[in-house]
Design a protein around this motif. Structure first.
Motif, short mmCIF file in Angstrom:
data_model
loop_
_atom_site.label_atom_id
_atom_site.label_comp_id
_atom_site.label_asym_id
_atom_site.label_seq_id
_atom_site.Cartn_x
_atom_site.Cartn_y
_atom_site.Cartn_z
N ALA B 406 0.84 -1.21 0.00
CA ALA B 406 0.00 0.00 0.00
C ALA B 406 0.87 1.25 0.00
CB ALA B 406 -0.92 -0.01 1.21
N LEU B 409 2.27 1.83 -3.47
CA LEU B 409 1.24 2.37 -4.37
C LEU B 409 0.99 3.85 -4.06
CD1 LEU B 409 -1.40 -0.52 -4.47
CD2 LEU B 409 -0.15 0.42 -6.41
N GLU B 410 0.95 4.16 -2.77
CA GLU B 410 0.70 5.55 -2.38
C GLU B 410 1.79 6.47 -2.91
OE1 GLU B 410 0.34 6.10 1.83
OE2 GLU B 410 -0.42 8.16 1.61
N ASN B 411 3.03 5.96 -2.87
CA ASN B 411 4.15 6.77 -3.35
C ASN B 411 4.15 6.91 -4.87
OD1 ASN B 411 5.07 7.23 -0.80
ND2 ASN B 411 6.40 5.42 -0.78
N LYS B 412 3.74 5.85 -5.56
CA LYS B 412 3.82 5.85 -7.03
C LYS B 412 2.66 6.60 -7.68
CE LYS B 412 6.72 2.02 -8.39
NZ LYS B 412 6.80 0.72 -9.04
N LEU B 413 1.47 6.44 -7.09
CA LEU B 413 0.28 6.99 -7.74
C LEU B 413 0.11 8.47 -7.41
CD1 LEU B 413 -2.29 4.12 -7.02
CD2 LEU B 413 -1.28 4.69 -9.23
N TRP B 418 -4.61 7.63 -5.89
CA TRP B 418 -4.42 6.84 -4.66
C TRP B 418 -5.66 6.93 -3.76
CZ3 TRP B 418 -2.88 3.13 -1.85
CH2 TRP B 418 -2.91 3.20 -0.47
N ASN B 419 -6.20 8.15 -3.65
CA ASN B 419 -7.39 8.32 -2.81
C ASN B 419 -8.57 7.51 -3.33
OD1 ASN B 419 -6.40 9.86 -0.74
ND2 ASN B 419 -6.75 11.79 -1.81
N ARG B 422 -7.84 3.82 -2.68
CA ARG B 422 -7.98 3.53 -1.25
C ARG B 422 -9.45 3.49 -0.85
NH1 ARG B 422 -5.70 7.24 3.67
NH2 ARG B 422 -6.49 8.90 2.37
#
Lengths: 358, 450
Positions: B406, B409-413, B418-419, B422
């Motif tokens: 997670a 993904l948060e860093n890449k998107l 990401w929101n 999520r």
């Protein structure tokens, strides 16, 4: 600076909306798929609040009455079988498209109780009759061991003997295809050979000349609803001929007279009730065109509903008794036992849960 | 009322949150207290009075200890809540030891948790580590706070003392709270409860086998972890929605390489409670070897006993005492130490989960192949196939991998993507958990003995 709206907060909004729906949604009476009454919200009283009864009933009612519960049950079933790859949902397995319940181990105590109960019926009600005993194997018996399911050891139940009765082995006349895919019961159109074997063993003959009539195309059996899994609907077929059509059935519970097939019952929660009106304690069947003058009393469970109509052809009078719904001690008030042949016809499931025999 | 239940999720919680947000700031603790008492009364109406009296005792004792912080005052203050705990939880155990007729006293849910919270408060005030709470509503809200009332974590007064007097809730707090709560709910409903079906199947097995015993042991360790840590996640998430910052209670305990490390990662609020309020006051390790040994044994026997009034819990605690002592002298190579820890934890939870020592003996013998059971049976192979994926999900879920994934993904998107991702994932979690609950699936409550 004004903060940006985060979509995660939408979950809170949705959550609240569902909650409002829960509070406002009118309560439902029945779950058609599960074929059961749904729990209703209780009335609040001081004593029910203090002893916890209110809370307990509220918890089960709020679960039963949850909005869109039917869809959620299907979602749960799909997740459990398609994502978690679990082999059963609520103990219902699917073998080659046929649903079957994992019914647990053989209960020696229950078999002994069944034996004692049937023995006592014989002693008290029909000591002078010729008695026949047949066990209906449930469909799990025909699922091979190699499939790896922890099914009940039905073969063990089929070994049950009654010393006063002549046993008729039905297992060789049936296969897995003899049963509905979505229900526990056998299909009437597939059990003519079984009926013929029963009849032959009891000294009568059946014509085996029937016209098959499909009376329902969208039948979903009891396992379909319990499992929550997506399954194809099946048809219900009844077998008729002139002799069977001439039979009349008197229902002691309702006081109504009907034919062997109760077509109105196709609209019931369990359309299998079309056969002899389903779960009924006591029926008297008259057959003016019978091929013999013989009479028969059948002690049966639900499997009997679809095979007894076929046996009727050879008997002038058939009495059908289901001691799951009537105390056997009360039977002499309704049934005149005078030496008729008696058939004890029970499925492995009932013998293995014989406390229901009263 | 279980967190993982329709009444809690869709009746109690929305009303509580709305009420909390609707009332003015000065009434927020009162609204939380009211809702917490309703929450407790829902499950235990007859024990509301006991809880109220314990709260009142704790409140008055705190004020007394601040004025007169003497040893006798401390002992007297602690005596009443301890006596209540002993009476309700342990009477039958002691009567049973002497073969006296049992009283069958019903255990008030959560009594172990709220008693320990009050004791920590009293000890902190006595040691001048905290000021006594002057506001009765605030104190009562602290003790009865529903997020952690029945299954922890044990929230020490110092942790939330400032927030009890004044706190604010930001949008980030609410988002974090929702996310944390739903992750906890998923752990409980989608993993712990599902594995609970496997452990229940083992108890009802027709064809026991060595394989089934191992399946049970692994599944039970996973069930306990996901149930307990799931409850802690839900508590932490709920706390955050109301502006409280509870401390973490679990930190990937199955990654540990020793029993010592395991207890630094498992039920941390209990471990630190016993360390700070029993072990260190007894002298800790800064004393003679004999006293140190005594301190270790006392703390771990009490830790076991806290979990339940039965010998298997005491032995469970003492087992860890023995392991901790052994680990002071024996150091295992890195790879082996992890296998050792996993085996020890799995065996220890077999002891924990047994209804009595006889059942533990049977389970343990089955695990070691000493009961003459077959290696496998149709039944055990069926359950292995049927629960392979949930077990795998449990094993992966007990590592930091999901969190790391997670994070990546948060860093890449981009933030909006990401929101949305999520939100979608959390929504799926909520719908799935609701589906399991509405279906009436297996949903045990494991803390009835705590």
């Amino acid at each position: 600076m004004k903060k940006k709206f985060n979509p995660v907060l939408l979950i809170a909004v949705l959550w609240l909306a569902v909650s409002v729906f829960c509070w406002l949604k009118p309560a439902q009476e029945i779950s058609d798929s599960e074929r059961r009454k749904l729990d209703q919200f209780p009335k609040l009283t001081f004593s029910s609040a203090m002893n916890g009864g209110f809370m307990e009933k509220f918890e089960s009612a709020s679960t039963d009455q949850f909005p869109l519960r039917e869809g959620l049950r299907k979602l749960k079933a799909a997740f459990s079988t398609d994502v978690y790859l679990q082999l059963d949902n609520h103990d219902i397995i699917s073998y080659e498209g046929s649903l079957e319940k994992l019914n647990g181990p053989v209960s020696e105590t229950s078999l002994q109780k069944a034996q004692d109960k049937l023995q006592s019926l014989h002693t008290k009600l029909f000591p002078d009759s010729k008695v026949y005993f047949a066990i209906v194997p449930e469909k799990g018996y025909y699922i091979p061991e190699s499939a790896g399911y922890p099914l009940t050891d039905y073969a063990e139940i089929l070994k049950l003997e009654l010393p006063f009765a002549e046993k008729i082995d039905l297992s060789g006349t049936l296969t897995l295809d003899s049963y509905y895919l979505t229900d526990s019961h056998w299909r009437q159109e597939t059990i003519t050979e079984t009926a013929a074997q029963l009849a032959a063993a009891m000294g009568v003959t059946l014509s085996a000349d029937y016209t098959a009539e499909t009376v329902k195309e969208d039948f979903l059996g009891v396992y379909a609803g319990q499992s929550g899994q997506p399954v194809r609907a099946e048809s219900i077929t009844i077998l008729r001929n002139d002799i069977l059509d001439g039979c009349t059935v008197y229902n002691h519970e309702t006081g109504r007279t009907n034919g062997l097939y109760d077509l109105e019952a196709l609209g019931n929660r369990d359309p299998y009730d079309v056969y002899l009106s389903g779960a009924v304690p006591l029926l008297d069947i008259e057959n003016p065109n019978a091929t013999t003058d013989k009479e028969l009393v059948v002690f049966r469970d639900s499997f009997g509903s679809s095979i007894i109509p076929l046996l009727c052809e050879a008997y002038r009078h058939v009495t059908v008794v289901d001691i799951r719904y009537i105390q056997s001690i009360a039977l002499p008030n309704f049934v005149d036992f005078h030496g008729q042949d008696v058939l004890l016809l029970y499925s492995t499931g009932v013998l293995n849960n014989s406390t229901m025999l009263r | 009322m279980l967190f993982s239940s329709i009444p809690f999720l869709y009746y109690f919680l929305p009303v509580t949150v709305l009420l909390y947000w609707a009332v003015p700031k000065r009434a927020k603790n009162a609204s939380l207290l009211l809702c917490s008492l309703f929450f407790y009364g829902w499950g235990e109406p007859k024990y509301l009075l006991l809880m109220a009296l314990t709260i009142l005792w704790g409140y008055l004792s705190g004020l007394l200890l601040e004025r007169k912080p003497t040893k006798w005052a401390m002992l007297l203050s602690a005596a009443a809540p301890i006596a209540a705990l002993l009476y309700f939880k342990y009477t039958d155990f002691f009567l049973g030891m002497f073969s006296l007729p049992l009283q069958h006293i019903a255990l008030p849910i959560g009594i172990s948790f709220y008693t320990f919270q009050i004791l920590s408060y009293l000890a902190d005030v006595y040691r001048k580590d905290a000021k006594a709470q002057k506001n009765f509503i605030n104190f009562a809200a602290y003790v009865s706070l529903f997020p952690q009332l029945v299954a922890g974590p044990i929230v020490r007064y110092q942790t939330i003392a400032d927030e009890l007097d004044s706190r604010s809730v930001s949008q980030e707090d609410v988002i974090y709270g929702i996310q944390r709560f739903l992750i906890g709910l998923g752990k409980k409903v989608l993993i712990a409860n599902v594995l609970g079906e496997l452990t229940a199947a083992y108890r009802a097995a027709v064809e026991p086998s060595v394989l089934f015993a191992w399946l049970y042991a692994v599944a039970y360790a996973m069930q306990i972890y996901f149930d307990f840590s799931g409850y802690s996640d839900m508590a932490i998430g709920l706390g955050r929605v109301f502006g409280f910052h509870f401390l973490e209670n679990f930190n990937y305990p199955f990654l540990s390489a020793s029993a010592t490390e395991f207890w630094r990662r498992w039920h941390m609020s209990l471990g630190t409670w016993f360390r700070d309020y029993v072990y260190i006051p007894l002298g800790g390790s800064r004393c003679s070897r004999i006293k140190w040994l005594r301190n270790i044994l006392v703390v771990w026997a009490l830790t076991g006993f806290w979990h339940g009034a039965a010998w298997n819990f005491i032995l469970w605690g003492l087992l860890f005492a023995a392991l901790l002592l052994m680990e002071k002298y024996v150091k295992l190579p890195k790879g082996i130490s992890h296998v050792y820890l996993l085996l020890v934890v799995i065996f220890s939870f077999v002891l924990f989960g047994a209804s009595d020592l006889r059942q533990f003996g049977a389970d343990f013998a089955a695990l070691l192949g000493l009961r003459g059971l077959p290696a496998a049976s149709t039944e055990s192979l069926y359950y292995l196939r049927s629960f392979a994926v949930p077990l795998l999900v449990g094993i992966l879920g007990s590592t930091p991998l999901p969190k790391q994934l997670a994070g990546k993904l948060e860093n890449k998107l981009p933030v909006p993507a990401w929101n949305i991702l999520r939100t979608t994932a959390l929504l799926i979690l909520l719908v799935l958990c609701t589906a399991y609950l509405a279906d009436g699936s297996f949903n045990p409550f494991l803390y009835f003995r705590f």
